[in-house]
Design an enzyme around this catalytic site. Structure first.
Site, PDB file in Angstrom:
ATOM      1  CG  ASN A   8      -8.858 -10.000   9.903  1.00  0.00           C
ATOM      2  OD1 ASN A   8      -9.240  -8.846   9.992  1.00  0.00           O
ATOM      3  ND2 ASN A   8      -8.220 -10.458   8.842  1.00  0.00           N
ATOM      4  NE  ARG A  86      -7.231  -5.731   9.372  1.00  0.00           N
ATOM      5  CZ  ARG A  86      -8.214  -5.337   8.583  1.00  0.00           C
ATOM      6  NH1 ARG A  86      -9.405  -5.928   8.678  1.00  0.00           N
ATOM      7  NH2 ARG A  86      -8.035  -4.378   7.708  1.00  0.00           N
ATOM      8  CG  HIS A 174      -5.869  -3.210   3.155  1.00  0.00           C
ATOM      9  ND1 HIS A 174      -6.368  -2.308   2.237  1.00  0.00           N
ATOM     10  CD2 HIS A 174      -6.941  -3.686   3.823  1.00  0.00           C
ATOM     11  CE1 HIS A 174      -7.683  -2.235   2.349  1.00  0.00           C
ATOM     12  NE2 HIS A 174      -8.051  -3.057   3.308  1.00  0.00           N
ATOM     13  NE  ARG A 234     -13.741   1.574   4.449  1.00  0.00           N
ATOM     14  CZ  ARG A 234     -12.734   0.739   4.741  1.00  0.00           C
ATOM     15  NH1 ARG A 234     -11.562   1.236   5.099  1.00  0.00           N
ATOM     16  NH2 ARG A 234     -12.896  -0.556   4.628  1.00  0.00           N
ATOM     17  CD  GLU A 369      -6.197  -9.185   6.103  1.00  0.00           C
ATOM     18  OE1 GLU A 369      -5.960  -8.027   5.732  1.00  0.00           O
ATOM     19  OE2 GLU A 369      -7.329  -9.576   6.461  1.00  0.00           O
TER      20      GLU A 369
END
Length: 382
Positions: A8, A86, A174, A234, A369
């Site tokens: 990931n 991912r 996400h 960001r 995840e």
């Protein structure tokens, strides 16, 4: 024993897991490459085992190489039969777990400009894993998949329709995190899972999602992973006029991309760090202002996601900041009585699962995840 590896790759970390390849994968080893850059560390955790290793300056490629090199002795005679990856952007084509062959990788390369902090590194990890484990099934899971099927009004921009038809639309991201959280809620809080839930995934990347009966109907992120909440580096939501202004001032597309993805957010506002832990410990007023702006945007989007849902039955925090930064959760929720949200300060300080004091339930649920990736690989292998 057959095993599954998950990779990931985020914007500043690379998480990994090694699982026994059962129908419900059993975690054997896990860890992450942290603080990619001049001083990078590799953490490895297992049953009664924890070790942190300095791997020096490292980018994503070097980080993946370090993971593969260091887990090999741990595998002993175990055989990696599947690798779950991912992949941030699946565009309009990829709506579920997909075998990553040459044709698929070529298609995914075309989406790299939509997620430049993630997609190239995701795909580099795929290529490294294919080389290291040539006999393993390589499966990609997409952050955009969870948001497929949004109503038109949540996906479209008010620009000429032809751009929408060409794929200029809100995708949302996400998705692996939201997939895990909605599944966990269905197990542990089925009544809430069937209702209207706002999930806040707060980490170095941050977004919020409006979920109705386990399905995404709205997201703060849009066409790229820049929109919505401010993040570590960001910008979050930005007036398009700012971009026009920067262009008129002579900034190139490359320079603007660098500013918006790597020099903005918490780092840009504070001038100190993208790391919330550092900002919370700082006495610099610019650190406080960056935190205040971050909290303000989360509160604003909580109201927006509630409106999208027509009300809210539960709020969930996840991600590195959402799970661990009690002061941020408190600042977000203070004064939210008008939504019938009341914080239990003591439970919040202890990072308890339930942190509300009557009213709308507010939960802190650690996301996973990597388990979503492992389950997808196990299903593909079966």
């Amino acid at each position: 024993m057959q095993a599954i590896l998950t990779l990931n790759a985020g914007s500043s970390t690379i998480k990994f897991g090694v699982y026994r390849a059962d129908a419900e994968p059993e975690l054997l080893w896990h860890g992450q490459v942290d603080n990619l850059g001049p001083v990078t560390q590799l953490q490895i955790n297992g049953d009664g085992f924890h070790e942190t290793r300095e791997i020096g300056p490292a980018d994503h490629a070097a980080g993946v190489a370090a993971i593969l090199q260091n887990i090999e002795p741990l595998l002993q005679s175990d055989l990696i039969v599947g690798v779950g990856h991912r992949i941030v952007h699946g565009g309009q084509t990829f709506e579920g777990p997909t075998v990553l062959d040459d044709h698929v990788l070529a298609q995914l390369e075309t989406l790299s400009s939509l997620a430049p902090l993630h997609q190239p590194h995701n795909l580099a990890a795929v290529r490294a894993a294919r080389t290291a484990f040539p006999g393993a099934q390589q499966i990609g899971c997409f952050d955009t998949s969870f948001h497929v099927g949004h109503p038109f009004v949540n996906d479209a921009f008010a620009i000429p329709r032809r751009f929408y038809e060409k794929g200029v639309r809100r995708y949302g991201f996400h998705g692996l995190s939201y997939d895990y959280i909605t599944g966990k809620m269905a197990e542990d809080f089925p009544d809430l899972a069937a209702g209207r839930v706002v999930i806040a995934h707060l980490g170095n990347g941050a977004s919020m999602c409006a979920v109705a009966n386990g399905k995404s109907i709205g997201s703060t992120m849009g066409f790229s992973a820049l929109d919505g909440l401010p993040m570590g580096t960001r910008c979050g939501q930005l007036d398009p006029g700012v971009l026009l202004y920067l262009m008129e001032q002579g900034h190139s597309a490359e320079a603007i991309t660098h500013i918006l993805y790597k020099k903005s957010g918490l780092l840009g506002l504070s001038g100190i760090s993208h790391d919330m832990r550092t900002l919370l410990e700082s006495d610099d007023p610019h650190a406080r202002e960056a935190i205040d702006y971050y909290v303000f945007r989360i509160r604003r989007e909580l109201g927006a996601m509630t409106a999208v849902l027509g009300g809210v039955d539960a709020v969930v925090f996840c991600g590195g900041i959402g799970e661990n930064a009690a002061p941020i959760r408190q600042s977000v929720l203070d004064g939210m009585g008008f939504l019938n949200i009341h914080l239990d300060a003591e439970a919040n300080a202890q990072n308890a699962t339930a942190i509300s004091d009557g009213g709308i339930p507010v939960l802190v649920i650690p996301t996973d995840e990597e388990r979503v990736l492992a389950r997808a690989v196990a299903k593909a292998l079966s």
